[in-house]
Design a protein around this motif. Sequence first.
Motif, short mmCIF file in Angstrom:
data_model
loop_
_atom_site.label_atom_id
_atom_site.label_comp_id
_atom_site.label_asym_id
_atom_site.label_seq_id
_atom_site.Cartn_x
_atom_site.Cartn_y
_atom_site.Cartn_z
N ALA A 185 39.08 41.33 29.84
CA ALA A 185 38.21 40.32 29.23
C ALA A 185 37.00 40.97 28.56
O ALA A 185 36.58 40.54 27.48
N GLU A 186 36.45 42.01 29.18
CA GLU A 186 35.28 42.67 28.61
C GLU A 186 35.61 43.32 27.27
O GLU A 186 34.81 43.26 26.33
N VAL B 8 44.43 50.89 44.20
CA VAL B 8 43.00 51.12 43.96
C VAL B 8 42.46 50.16 42.91
O VAL B 8 41.29 49.79 42.93
N LYS B 9 43.31 49.72 41.98
CA LYS B 9 42.85 48.82 40.92
C LYS B 9 42.32 47.51 41.47
O LYS B 9 41.43 46.90 40.88
N ILE B 10 42.85 47.04 42.59
CA ILE B 10 42.44 45.74 43.14
C ILE B 10 40.98 45.76 43.58
O ILE B 10 40.19 44.90 43.15
N PRO B 11 40.56 46.72 44.43
CA PRO B 11 39.12 46.75 44.76
C PRO B 11 38.25 47.10 43.57
O PRO B 11 37.09 46.65 43.50
N LEU B 12 38.75 47.88 42.62
CA LEU B 12 37.97 48.15 41.41
C LEU B 12 37.71 46.87 40.63
O LEU B 12 36.61 46.66 40.11
N THR C 97 46.05 41.31 33.36
CA THR C 97 44.84 40.71 32.81
C THR C 97 43.85 40.25 33.89
O THR C 97 42.75 39.80 33.56
N TYR C 98 44.23 40.37 35.18
CA TYR C 98 43.27 40.08 36.25
C TYR C 98 42.11 41.07 36.23
O TYR C 98 41.02 40.76 36.69
N LYS D 212 40.19 33.44 28.49
CA LYS D 212 40.41 32.55 29.63
C LYS D 212 41.62 33.01 30.42
O LYS D 212 42.72 33.13 29.89
N LEU D 213 41.41 33.26 31.73
CA LEU D 213 42.53 33.54 32.62
C LEU D 213 43.25 32.22 32.90
O LEU D 213 42.65 31.28 33.42
#
Length: 515
Positions: free
Chosen positions: A258-259, A172-176, A252-253, A271-272
């Motif tokens: 980052a926010e 679920v984290k991927i579409p979020l 970190t994706y 920076k990724l």
Amino acid sequence: MNEIIPVTINGIRRSTSWDYAMKSCAEQALGHSILRATVTHPAYFDRGAVEETREAAIAAGFDMSLPEQMLMEPLAAALAYTRSDSRDPLRILTYDMGGGTFDVAYLERREGVIDMRAFDGNHLLGGYNFDRELVHWILKCLKERGRKIALDENSPEDRGRLARMLRLAESVKIPLASALTVSSMVEIRGRDILIDVDNKPIQINERISREQFEDLIKHHLEDAVECCLRTLKKAGVEAGELDEILLVGGSTYGPWIAESLLEAFPEAKPKLFNPDLCVGAGAAIYAKMVLPPLVQSKELKLILDVPDSSVLDMLNITGFVATLDDKPASNILKAVLQLPDGGVLEPVTLDKDGRFMFEDIELTEEEHNEFYLEIMDHKGILVIKHTFEIRYAPETTETSGFTTVLPRPLFIETIDGLFPLAVEGEALPAKCNQCFQRLNDNPNITLKLYQEQYSIGEVRIKNIPPEGGRGSFVELELEITEKNHIRGNAKVRTHEGKVVAQSKILVHLEMPEIL
């Protein structure tokens, strides 16, 4: 073949068939065997955890006989990044969050040398914690709808269900992470994972927004930011002085990482930087920089300690010749060095440890300096021959070296409690000397070493004569190498200063138990 493969083991575990498969896949891809590996680990690992990681690599079939083969992950990431950023000085904060560990480190590059200044982190924080928060939220939603769920984490069957719930949460984290807005809803659907108290299957059909998810994990993000602030404080650096915050590790994706950092460090844009690959790439760069080449014959092996490039026009060329079972080669062997201009230096006889050195070797202004090294037996018969190059690059902007500091403080246990030997952040290598007075007549002494609050080993002195009993002094000499290895000696002296017993420090690392 002198081939080295970079390996990232982001945690502690025993070797499994997967490890052997990894080595086999690398050998198939390269077309020949792999002898050694450079293995990375979180910087905030204690010594026992680092050694357990090394043991896993050995069990997987790699030769891990050199201390340089273990590398802290922040340094690996920085080595990879600085290849593409020529700024000097360059101030970097690495934020490395994987599935189960979190590391943060502050580094500076000045005149081509990376200086690791400070560390912090949490070896129990990562994407797994985010997954658990989402699982708990799903269970809470189902219970609020009146479903009585049978889920006992101590039951093997229910642990399997919990594992599948965690996999669902991870998916679920991927579409979020890619949702267009923070209020966009993402569906959570799962079939035949959970059962109720009547043994009936429960169908999961929930919806959650990124805003809701971020609220669930907010305290974890805040904990990570606190680690970053502590790191900068240890290094004596203000947040506004940072040039880059590098985001490393698969977790970190998620944009929430980052926010959370932008809110805390508005002047340094996170920076990724190839989160999944940069540590492995840095390990490969590191191996090329510091690991000596290995040349092997039928009976002997040569380990040559020379750089690929040098900003200096003069350096020493050293090496070590050993048998295949790592015993020093006979000192009847001689090393012969041919210079780039064709001249040949006087042969150097190997010392008792199988080592040799050619001092003050000049490099020409040509970009490449080619040398020929031969190892001869007492009859002048060639047993090993090796050709190598050293590039003379006085104006290079590439990273040419690095320094590091002690990631965790070192203590020794006395009758009065833990006594500090070396503080966190002390530049490595470091030496420390302490003297203690004995309070008993026991012929054996065991002093426990601690890194932070974790016991990592012991100093043992045995068979102390009676004159070294009560009232005598124990002198402890410790060295912490630049690779964070601990070694040294302990002596027992009488009041008159006579040495009655001495022993090398035995650091028997206590491996962590894996639950």
